[in-house]
Motif scaffolding. Structure first.
Motif, PDB file in Angstrom:
ATOM      1  N   LEU A 158       0.830  -1.204   0.000  1.00  0.00           N
ATOM      2  CA  LEU A 158       0.000   0.000   0.000  1.00  0.00           C
ATOM      3  C   LEU A 158       0.865   1.255   0.000  1.00  0.00           C
ATOM      4  N   ARG A 159       1.963   1.223   0.754  1.00  0.00           N
ATOM      5  CA  ARG A 159       2.864   2.380   0.778  1.00  0.00           C
ATOM      6  C   ARG A 159       3.455   2.624  -0.606  1.00  0.00           C
ATOM      7  N   SER A 160       3.867   1.573  -1.271  1.00  0.00           N
ATOM      8  CA  SER A 160       4.445   1.708  -2.611  1.00  0.00           C
ATOM      9  C   SER A 160       3.429   2.236  -3.618  1.00  0.00           C
ATOM     10  N   MET A 161       2.156   1.902  -3.408  1.00  0.00           N
ATOM     11  CA  MET A 161       1.102   2.375  -4.297  1.00  0.00           C
ATOM     12  C   MET A 161       0.579   3.736  -3.872  1.00  0.00           C
ATOM     13  N   GLU A 162       1.181   4.294  -2.800  1.00  0.00           N
ATOM     14  CA  GLU A 162       0.783   5.602  -2.273  1.00  0.00           C
ATOM     15  C   GLU A 162      -0.698   5.614  -1.895  1.00  0.00           C
ATOM     16  N   LEU A 163      -1.099   4.542  -1.197  1.00  0.00           N
ATOM     17  CA  LEU A 163      -2.467   4.427  -0.709  1.00  0.00           C
ATOM     18  C   LEU A 163      -2.467   4.494   0.815  1.00  0.00           C
ATOM     19  N   ILE A 164      -3.525   5.052   1.370  1.00  0.00           N
ATOM     20  CA  ILE A 164      -3.697   5.090   2.824  1.00  0.00           C
ATOM     21  C   ILE A 164      -4.966   4.356   3.204  1.00  0.00           C
ATOM     22  N   ARG A 165      -4.995   3.856   4.456  1.00  0.00           N
ATOM     23  CA  ARG A 165      -6.172   3.163   4.985  1.00  0.00           C
ATOM     24  C   ARG A 165      -6.954   4.139   5.868  1.00  0.00           C
ATOM     25  N   VAL A 166      -8.244   4.292   5.559  1.00  0.00           N
ATOM     26  CA  VAL A 166      -9.100   5.186   6.341  1.00  0.00           C
ATOM     27  C   VAL A 166     -10.308   4.389   6.827  1.00  0.00           C
ATOM     28  N   PHE A 167     -10.527   4.403   8.137  1.00  0.00           N
ATOM     29  CA  PHE A 167     -11.661   3.709   8.733  1.00  0.00           C
ATOM     30  C   PHE A 167     -12.806   4.706   8.931  1.00  0.00           C
ATOM     31  N   THR A 168     -14.027   4.226   8.790  1.00  0.00           N
ATOM     32  CA  THR A 168     -15.188   5.102   8.957  1.00  0.00           C
ATOM     33  C   THR A 168     -16.077   4.580  10.083  1.00  0.00           C
ATOM     34  N   LYS A 169     -16.889   5.493  10.612  1.00  0.00           N
ATOM     35  CA  LYS A 169     -17.890   5.121  11.611  1.00  0.00           C
ATOM     36  C   LYS A 169     -19.088   6.044  11.482  1.00  0.00           C
ATOM     37  N   LYS A 170     -20.265   5.487  11.759  1.00  0.00           N
ATOM     38  CA  LYS A 170     -21.470   6.299  11.807  1.00  0.00           C
ATOM     39  C   LYS A 170     -21.615   6.878  13.213  1.00  0.00           C
ATOM     40  N   VAL A 171     -22.387   7.951  13.313  1.00  0.00           N
ATOM     41  CA  VAL A 171     -22.593   8.604  14.603  1.00  0.00           C
ATOM     42  C   VAL A 171     -23.198   7.614  15.594  1.00  0.00           C
ATOM     43  N   GLY A 172     -22.556   7.444  16.736  1.00  0.00           N
ATOM     44  CA  GLY A 172     -23.054   6.548  17.771  1.00  0.00           C
ATOM     45  C   GLY A 172     -22.778   5.084  17.533  1.00  0.00           C
ATOM     46  N   ALA A 173     -22.028   4.762  16.459  1.00  0.00           N
ATOM     47  CA  ALA A 173     -21.742   3.355  16.132  1.00  0.00           C
ATOM     48  C   ALA A 173     -20.249   3.074  16.275  1.00  0.00           C
ATOM     49  N   ASP A 174     -19.910   1.783  16.205  1.00  0.00           N
ATOM     50  CA  ASP A 174     -18.506   1.387  16.285  1.00  0.00           C
ATOM     51  C   ASP A 174     -17.800   1.618  14.948  1.00  0.00           C
ATOM     52  N   VAL A 175     -16.500   1.629  15.006  1.00  0.00           N
ATOM     53  CA  VAL A 175     -15.690   1.772  13.791  1.00  0.00           C
ATOM     54  C   VAL A 175     -15.805   0.504  12.949  1.00  0.00           C
ATOM     55  N   VAL A 176     -15.945   0.658  11.624  1.00  0.00           N
ATOM     56  CA  VAL A 176     -16.024  -0.516  10.749  1.00  0.00           C
ATOM     57  C   VAL A 176     -14.673  -1.233  10.738  1.00  0.00           C
ATOM     58  N   ASP A 177     -14.706  -2.542  10.531  1.00  0.00           N
ATOM     59  CA  ASP A 177     -13.472  -3.331  10.556  1.00  0.00           C
ATOM     60  C   ASP A 177     -12.623  -3.141   9.300  1.00  0.00           C
ATOM     61  N   GLU A 178     -13.292  -2.983   8.140  1.00  0.00           N
ATOM     62  CA  GLU A 178     -12.569  -2.905   6.874  1.00  0.00           C
ATOM     63  C   GLU A 178     -12.328  -1.456   6.480  1.00  0.00           C
TER      64      GLU A 178
END
Length: 365
Positions: A290-310
């Protein structure tokens, strides 16, 4: 260097890319070639057009001699993208199969690798990447090489197993002969559409969006999606218009010294190339890939919910609004603010906030 073609030549090119009839396209390409100036800035374009003309002549001759084929197996060589990322695995038959098997857990024979593209999933760190086995080897026939290169050309990125400088040189030549540059990180992709006008996706810090828009219009293009990466230039835009693409490549070498970071660099034709090692540690390899492809990992969450795993994968230096656009256009349209968790700290941010790897984002509309 931009070729500065005449308006007559640009108009002829627009006719050529608009037609689906091979014989009409061949005639128009020959007319375009006669109109284009021949100088230093057009050398690559001249080679490109000559290759396209030769390929069309071969296709037309084959159709005339054999007629329309029935029961063609061409469909077997079309790989539908599944998931966020499709990556082609390029190498000699032995080395490409070895890496593909290690990453996907599948077992592939040489016969299976050559008879049709093999597809597998590389899973690590809750990320799934679709891998397509595309061996490039001197013992493979030209027809199969063309098909494998075509699949790699259409993938999001390419992993190249570097066994030696000689092999790297051969791979670069094979791709270059088919109008694919695997050494340049600057990229522009053009997808022609039947309607919808010209839409530019992404941003370049080297050229303004308005300049790209006017440049593309100058070639008679009316409907297309232009995907622009951060360091793209008008030269890259013109290369894409003429079918020459720069494809992001990650160069990998087998490693047996338990060093899983970038561990060496080689110089090829004046270009320094970082090699990452693969030593059966999938998670470490995913991070390096991912670093070589210049990609970053961003996790999302809805208000009041847990962070998504993927996590979602975005280009480095992406902004919050680009994340919103990726999820749904309405999120971007109605965006108000976002909360970002970074290194244990929560921040309230606007649409132009730049995201980092492993950020957690909560969008508010």
């Amino acid at each position: 260097m931009v070729t500065n073609l005449t308006q007559e030549a640009k108009a002829k090119w627009a006719e050529a890319i608009a037609t689906k009839d091979p014989e009409v396209k061949l005639r128009l390409l020959k007319e375009f070639y006669s109109l284009m100036p021949k100088h230093k800035a057009t050398e690559k374009l001249e080679m490109n057009i000559k290759r396209q003309i030769a390929a069309l002549e071969e296709e037309i001759e084959e159709r005339r001699s054999k007629g329309k084929r029935k029961g063609s197996t061409r469909q077997e060589w079309t790989v539908k993208k599944e998931g966020m990322l499709q990556v082609a695995v390029v190498g000699s038959i032995e080395q490409s199969i070895k890496l593909f098997e290690s990453l996907t857990g599948k077992t592939v024979s040489i016969y299976e690798a050559l008879v049709r593209p093999k597809i597998g999933i590389f899973n690590a760190l809750n990320i799934n990447i679709q891998l397509v086995l595309t061996p490039i080897d001197s013992i493979i026939g030209e027809d199969r090489l063309d098909r494998f290169v075509s699949i790699a050309r259409n993938a999001d990125a390419i992993i190249v197993m570097v066994e030696s400088l000689d092999y790297l040189s051969s791979v670069c030549r094979w791709f270059e002969a088919r109008n694919v540059n695997i050494l340049s990180k600057a990229r522009v992709e053009i997808e022609y559409t039947p309607h919808g006008g010209i839409r530019i996706v992404g941003r370049s810090y080297k050229v303004r969006e308005s300049d790209i828009f006017e440049f593309v219009k100058g070639y008679g293009i009316k409907n297309a999606v232009i995907k622009v990466y951060s360091n793209a230039t008008l030269d890259d835009v013109e290369d894409a218009i003429f079918g020459r693409v720069s494809k992001r490549a990650v160069f990998v070498t087998p490693n047996n010294n338990n060093n899983h970071n970038y561990y060496t660099s080689i110089n090829y034709n004046g270009i320094n190339i970082d090699l990452i090692a693969f030593n059966d540690d999938k998670e470490r390899f995913m991070v390096d890939l991912l670093r070589s492809m210049e990609l970053i990992r961003v996790f999302t969450k809805k208000v009041g919910a847990d962070v998504v795993d993927e996590p979602l994968l975005l280009q480095s230096n992406s902004k919050v609004i680009e994340l919103a656009e990726m999820i749904h256009k309405d999120l971007a349209k109605n965006f108000k603010f976002a909360r970002v968790w970074r290194n244990g700290t929560q921040i309230k941010v606007g649409k132009d906030f730049t995201l980092n790897d492993l950020d957690v984002v909560e969008l508010h509309t």
